[in-house]
Design an enzyme around this catalytic site. Structure first.
Site, PDB file in Angstrom:
ATOM      1  N   ASN A   1      54.854  21.347  35.672  1.00 38.13           N
ATOM      2  CA  ASN A   1      54.913  22.650  36.315  1.00 38.13           C
ATOM      3  C   ASN A   1      56.257  23.287  35.912  1.00 38.13           C
ATOM      4  O   ASN A   1      57.000  22.731  35.114  1.00 38.13           O
ATOM      5  CB  ASN A   1      54.785  22.488  37.832  1.00 38.13           C
TER       6      ASN A   1
ATOM      7  N   CYS B   1      54.101  23.101  45.455  1.00 38.82           N
ATOM      8  CA  CYS B   1      54.249  24.174  46.456  1.00 38.82           C
ATOM      9  C   CYS B   1      55.226  23.727  47.548  1.00 38.82           C
ATOM     10  O   CYS B   1      55.282  22.546  47.876  1.00 38.82           O
ATOM     11  CB  CYS B   1      52.927  24.482  47.148  1.00 38.82           C
TER      12      CYS B   1
ATOM     13  N   LEU C   1      52.043  31.949  44.515  1.00 40.75           N
ATOM     14  CA  LEU C   1      50.674  31.458  44.720  1.00 40.75           C
ATOM     15  C   LEU C   1      49.806  32.462  45.462  1.00 40.75           C
ATOM     16  O   LEU C   1      49.059  32.114  46.377  1.00 40.75           O
ATOM     17  CB  LEU C   1      50.696  30.097  45.438  1.00 40.75           C
TER      18      LEU C   1
ATOM     19  N   GLY D   1      49.991  28.069  28.696  1.00 35.52           N
ATOM     20  CA  GLY D   1      50.211  29.023  29.778  1.00 35.52           C
ATOM     21  C   GLY D   1      50.834  30.311  29.299  1.00 35.52           C
ATOM     22  O   GLY D   1      50.157  31.221  28.808  1.00 35.52           O
TER      23      GLY D   1
HETATM   24  C1  LIG Z   1      52.996  33.473  36.242  1.00 34.87           C
HETATM   25  C2  LIG Z   1      52.772  31.998  36.446  1.00 34.87           C
HETATM   26  C3  LIG Z   1      51.985  31.568  37.520  1.00 34.87           C
HETATM   27  C4  LIG Z   1      51.749  30.205  37.718  1.00 34.87           C
HETATM   28  N1  LIG Z   1      50.952  29.790  38.764  1.00 34.87           N
HETATM   29  C5  LIG Z   1      50.657  28.464  38.913  1.00 34.87           C
HETATM   30  C6  LIG Z   1      49.747  28.033  39.934  1.00 34.87           C
HETATM   31  O1  LIG Z   1      49.136  28.820  40.669  1.00 34.87           O
HETATM   32  N2  LIG Z   1      49.535  26.683  40.062  1.00 34.87           N
HETATM   33  C7  LIG Z   1      50.139  25.766  39.228  1.00 34.87           C
HETATM   34  O2  LIG Z   1      49.910  24.554  39.385  1.00 34.87           O
HETATM   35  N3  LIG Z   1      50.978  26.167  38.235  1.00 34.87           N
HETATM   36  C8  LIG Z   1      51.233  27.481  38.065  1.00 34.87           C
HETATM   37  N4  LIG Z   1      52.075  27.887  37.040  1.00 34.87           N
HETATM   38  C9  LIG Z   1      52.654  26.874  36.127  1.00 34.87           C
HETATM   39  C10 LIG Z   1      51.827  26.749  34.838  1.00 34.87           C
HETATM   40  O3  LIG Z   1      50.505  26.329  35.127  1.00 34.87           O
HETATM   41  C11 LIG Z   1      52.480  25.751  33.847  1.00 34.87           C
HETATM   42  O4  LIG Z   1      52.558  24.482  34.448  1.00 34.87           O
HETATM   43  C12 LIG Z   1      53.871  26.187  33.405  1.00 34.87           C
HETATM   44  O5  LIG Z   1      53.953  27.598  33.278  1.00 34.87           O
HETATM   45  C13 LIG Z   1      54.307  25.544  32.085  1.00 34.87           C
HETATM   46  O6  LIG Z   1      53.476  25.954  31.012  1.00 34.87           O
HETATM   47  P1  LIG Z   1      53.841  27.180  30.016  1.00 34.87           P
HETATM   48  O7  LIG Z   1      55.268  26.995  29.610  1.00 34.87           O
HETATM   49  O8  LIG Z   1      52.864  27.041  28.859  1.00 34.87           O
HETATM   50  O9  LIG Z   1      53.620  28.440  30.788  1.00 34.87           O
HETATM   51  C14 LIG Z   1      52.317  29.253  36.823  1.00 34.87           C
HETATM   52  C15 LIG Z   1      53.095  29.709  35.735  1.00 34.87           C
HETATM   53  C16 LIG Z   1      53.313  31.055  35.538  1.00 34.87           C
HETATM   54  C17 LIG Z   1      54.137  31.496  34.346  1.00 34.87           C
END
Ligand SMILES: Cc1cc2nc3c(=O)[nH]c(=O)nc-3n(C[C@H](O)[C@H](O)[C@H](O)COP(=O)(O)O)c2cc1C
Length: 304
Positions: free
Chosen positions: A194, A132, A75, A267
Site C-alpha cells: 500500500n 485504514c 477511502l 495503480g
Molecule cells: C488515489 C489512490 C487511491 C487509493 N485507494 C486505495 C484503496 O481504496 N484501497 C487500497 O487498498 N489501496 C488504495 N490505494 C493504494 C494502491 O492500491 C497501491 O497499493 C499503491 O498506490 C501503490 O501502487 P502504485 O504505485 O502503482 O500506485 C490507493 C492509491 C491511490 C494513488
C-alpha cells in the site's frame, strides 16, 4: 509468435495473466472500460468497499511529487450495498478477474462487508486493506501490529465466501513478521505494498499541501522500496504474493515477479497512461519469448 503461458493461479483461482489493477486507482472499472478492453486484464481490483458510505477527506487531497503523488482520498465510497447492486454486475460481465478490496475502521465493519460479499457470485478474491486507520489500534492501521493482523485475517477467513488476500502496509519495521502473521491467520495470499505515509508543505502559504496533513505516496518513486518489501515478504511465507508499487512498464512488472510476486498490480501509472496494463501484458509476453521461457510462473522468485 511462439506461444507462452501467462496464466497464474493465486489462492486456487486461475487468472489469464498476472497483470491486475490497484485498488483506488481504477474506480470500479467502468471509466477505464471506455478506454481499454478490460477482458484482456488478469483482474480489476475495486476501490475500497466499506459497510456504509464513507465521505472521504475534504480537498485538497492529491499532491504531485517527483515521480509520484501523495493522496488522502480517505477511502471515499458508497458502501457495500450500492457496490453489489450497481457496480458488481458490470464487473461480472467485464471478462477479467474480479478482486474486491475491503476496508473498515473496526473488525466488525470489515466483517459486515465480508459477510455481504459472501452472498455474491462473480468475485474471485477479497483483498482486505489493513492500512485504514483502526479504532482498536488507536487510529493507527491494523496492519502495523502482527497480533491484530493475525486476528483480523482469522475473522475474515471465518466469514468469507471467497479466498482472502491480505493487503499489507509498508509503514512497518519488519514486513516479514506481518506477512507471517497473515499466513498464520489463514490468508490465502498477501498483496503489497500500500502507499507510504508522506507529507508536503506549501512554504509560501506555510501550510500543509493536503487537508489531512499526511497522505499516501505512490508511483515510481516508491518502486525500489516495494521491490525490497515484496522480496522480503515472499521469502517469509509459502502463500502467493501480489506485488505493486510504482509499476509503469513490463520491465518493472518482471522485476517484481523475479523478486517473488506471482502477479502484479498497476495503480498510479494508469492516471497518465490508461493503456499501461495492456502494454505490460504484451511486454511480459515479449520478454518470455526473447528469453526462451515458456511459462511466466518460471519468473516467480527466480532471483534469490
Ligand atoms: C488515489 C489512490 C487511491 C487509493 N485507494 C486505495 C484503496 O481504496 N484501497 C487500497 O487498498 N489501496 C488504495 N490505494 C493504494 C494502491 O492500491 C497501491 O497499493 C499503491 O498506490 C501503490 O501502487 P502504485 O504505485 O502503482 O500506485 C490507493 C492509491 C491511490 C494513488
Amino acid at each position: 509468435m511462439k506461444d507462452v503461458n501467462l496464466k497464474v493461479r493465486i489462492a486456487g483461482v486461475d487468472f489469464q495473466n498476472p497483470v491486475f489493477t490497484c485498488s483506488g486507482t481504477y474506480g470500479m472499472g467502468q471509466e477505464y472500460g471506455e478506454l481499454i478492453d478490460l477482458s484482456k486484464l488478469g483482474a480489476v481490483t475495486t476501490k475500497g468497499i466499506a459497510d456504509v458510505a464513507w465521505e472521504g477527506n475534504p480537498a485538497p487531497r492529491i499532491w504531485e511529487t517527483p515521480s509520484g503523488m501523495l493522496n488522502c482520498i480517505g477511502l471515499q465510497g458508497t458502501g457495500v450495498e450500492v457496490f453489489c447492486q450497481r457496480d458488481l454486475p458490470f464487473l461480472r460481465e467485464a471478462g477479467c478477474g474480479v478482486i474486491v478490496n475491503v476496508c473498515g475502521h473496526t473488525n466488525e465493519e470489515y466483517l459486515r462487508v465480508v459477510d455481504r460479499l459472501a452472498e455474491e457470485e462473480g468475485i474471485d478474491l477479497l483483498e482486505i486493506n489493513i492500512s485504514c486507520p483502526n479504532v482498536k489500534a488507536g487510529g493507527l492501521s491494523l496492519g502495523t501490529d502482527p497480533k491484530l493482523v493475525e486476528e483480523i485475517t482469522k475473522e475474515c477467513k471465518a466469514h468469507a465466501g471467497q479466498p482472502v488476500m491480505m493487503k499489507l502496509t509498508p509503514n512497518v519495521t519488519d514486513i516479514k513478521e506481518i506477512a507471517r502473521a497473515a499466513e498464520a491467520g489463514g490468508a490465502d495470499a498477501i498483496s503489497l505494498i500500500n502507499t507510504l505515509t508522506g507529507m508536503a508543505i506549501d512554504i509560501e502559504r506555510q501550510t500543509f499541501r493536503l487537508s489531512n496533513r499526511t497522505g499516501g505516496l505512490s508511483g515510481p518513486a516508491i518502486r525500489p522500496i516495494a521491490v525490497r518489501l515484496v522480496y522480503e515478504a515472499a521469502h517469509a511465507v509459502q502463500i502467493p504474493v501480489v506485488g505493486m508499487g510504482g509499476i509503469a512498464s513490463a520491465e518493472d512488472a518482471i522485476e517484481f515477479m523475479l523478486a517473488g510476486a506471482r502477479a502484479v498490480s498497476i495503480g498510479s501509472a494508469n492516471f497518465w497512461d490508461p493503456q499501461v496494463t495492456l502494454d505490460v501484458i504484451d511486454g511480459i509476453r515479449d520478454y518470455l519469448v526473447r528469453h526462451g521461457i515458456d511459462d511466466v510462473n518460471d519468473l516467480v522468485g527466480a532471483v534469490h
